[in-house]
Structure formats: C-alpha cells, structure tokens
Enzyme design. Structure first.
Site, PDB file in Angstrom:
ATOM      1  N   ASP A 245      -9.261 -63.231  19.827  1.00  0.00           N
ATOM      2  CA  ASP A 245      -9.110 -61.890  20.403  1.00  0.00           C
ATOM      3  C   ASP A 245      -7.634 -61.541  20.564  1.00  0.00           C
ATOM      4  O   ASP A 245      -7.224 -60.403  20.319  1.00  0.00           O
ATOM      5  CB  ASP A 245      -9.803 -61.816  21.761  1.00  0.00           C
TER       6      ASP A 245
ATOM      7  N   ASP B 207     -15.306 -67.802  24.973  1.00  0.00           N
ATOM      8  CA  ASP B 207     -14.135 -67.216  25.617  1.00  0.00           C
ATOM      9  C   ASP B 207     -13.703 -68.133  26.744  1.00  0.00           C
ATOM     10  O   ASP B 207     -14.534 -68.821  27.352  1.00  0.00           O
ATOM     11  CB  ASP B 207     -14.465 -65.826  26.173  1.00  0.00           C
TER      12      ASP B 207
END
Length: 177
Positions: free
Chosen positions: A156, A138
């Site tokens: 995401d 991330d």
C-alpha cells in the site's frame, strides 16, 4: 582540408532522443520485483511473529498489528460475502498488465516509470495475498489518541508513493508545456 568519411558510409538515422535514454523494461520490472519481495517478506515475518489482532506498541503513534483486509483500500467492501476477493484480484492483474504496457512504451520517462513500477509492485504484492490467503495482510497501524488510520502494508505504501510520483510527474509535464 580533408574530411573524414564514416567507415560504413551510413548515416545514423535513429529517432531516439538522447535526452531520454531508453533502458528497456527490465529495470522497471526489477524495481517492481523488489517492492513485491520486501512486501511479501514483511508480511510473512509479521504473520509468523503475531497472532491475528495482536499488537506491539512501537511509539506513541505507531503499532505493529496483524490484521486481515478482505476488501480494498481502507477496508472498502471488506464486509461483503467474498466476491470482492475475485473482483480486486482481477482489477489488480488488469492494472498490472496495463502498467507493463505503459512501462514498455514509455521506458525512457524516468519519473513516470518509477511511479508505475512502484504501483505495479504494490498491486501485485496485494494480489499475491488475495490469491494465497483470501485477504491482504496489513500490519502498519498509525494513530493519534484513540483515532487509528486504517492499517496498511508496504505494498500500500508503494502504491501511495507511486501515485504521489505520478502526480509530481504530471505537474512537471504541465509546467514544461
């Protein structure tokens, strides 16, 4: 007045609706592949340019920050011993197979398929990370003052956008009934 006959003498008995043309599975798998490609390229780039935990302020509300997520969305179950990696990998692959089934059977429903293809690409992008690294990379870090939204990635984002389109499609379907 003379009438013209069809040369083959046959009548078109196709049951496909002309208002929802079927384009097959390929465009939707292509869209999912583009999501996977962009997601993986962005993660590889960030992983090469940043050390774990390193951050670069881009604006007064957004950083690029390399973090690893061993859990699911919003780091759910991230502090567990490692079994969650396998669980989320199986869930991601199972979801992908079901989405492909839905795309195959509803490929003429454009908004629905856009939603599914985005979710498919995002899910597989994160599955690739779990299989290759044992965690999801991330790097998008949005914040206000000292409150940070959990870091996320392009996969995401595609999943969230797909979920939004899925809701929009369902609302349109309900409205049209």
């Amino acid at each position: 007045m003379a009438t013209k006959k069809r040369a083959s003498g046959s009548i078109n008995t196709s049951t496909k609706s002309s208002s929802t043309p079927s384009h097959g599975l390929a465009p939707w798998l292509g869209l999912a592949a583009i999501v996977i490609l962009l997601d993986q390229l962005s993660k590889i780039t960030i992983a090469k340019l940043f050390a774990y935990g390193e951050s670069l302020a881009v604006t007064n509300f957004f950083n690029l920050t390399l973090v690893y997520n061993k859990g699911a969305a919003f780091s759910f179950l991230a502090s567990e011993s490692g079994w969650q990696r396998h669980l989320f990998t199986v869930i991601g692959i199972s979801a992908a197979l079901y989405i492909i089934y839905l795309l195959k059977n509803h490929n003429g429903q454009r908004l629905f398929c856009w939603a599914l293809a985005l979710i498919l690409g995002g899910a597989l992008g994160n599955v690739i990370d779990r299989v290759m690294y044992g965690h999801v990379i991330d790097f998008l870090d949005f914040y206000y003052a000292n409150s940070h939204f959990p870091a996320f990635n392009l996969a995401d984002s595609a999943i969230c956008l797909g979920a939004g389109l899925f809701i929009l499609d369902e609302l349109r379907r309900v409205k049209n009934k």
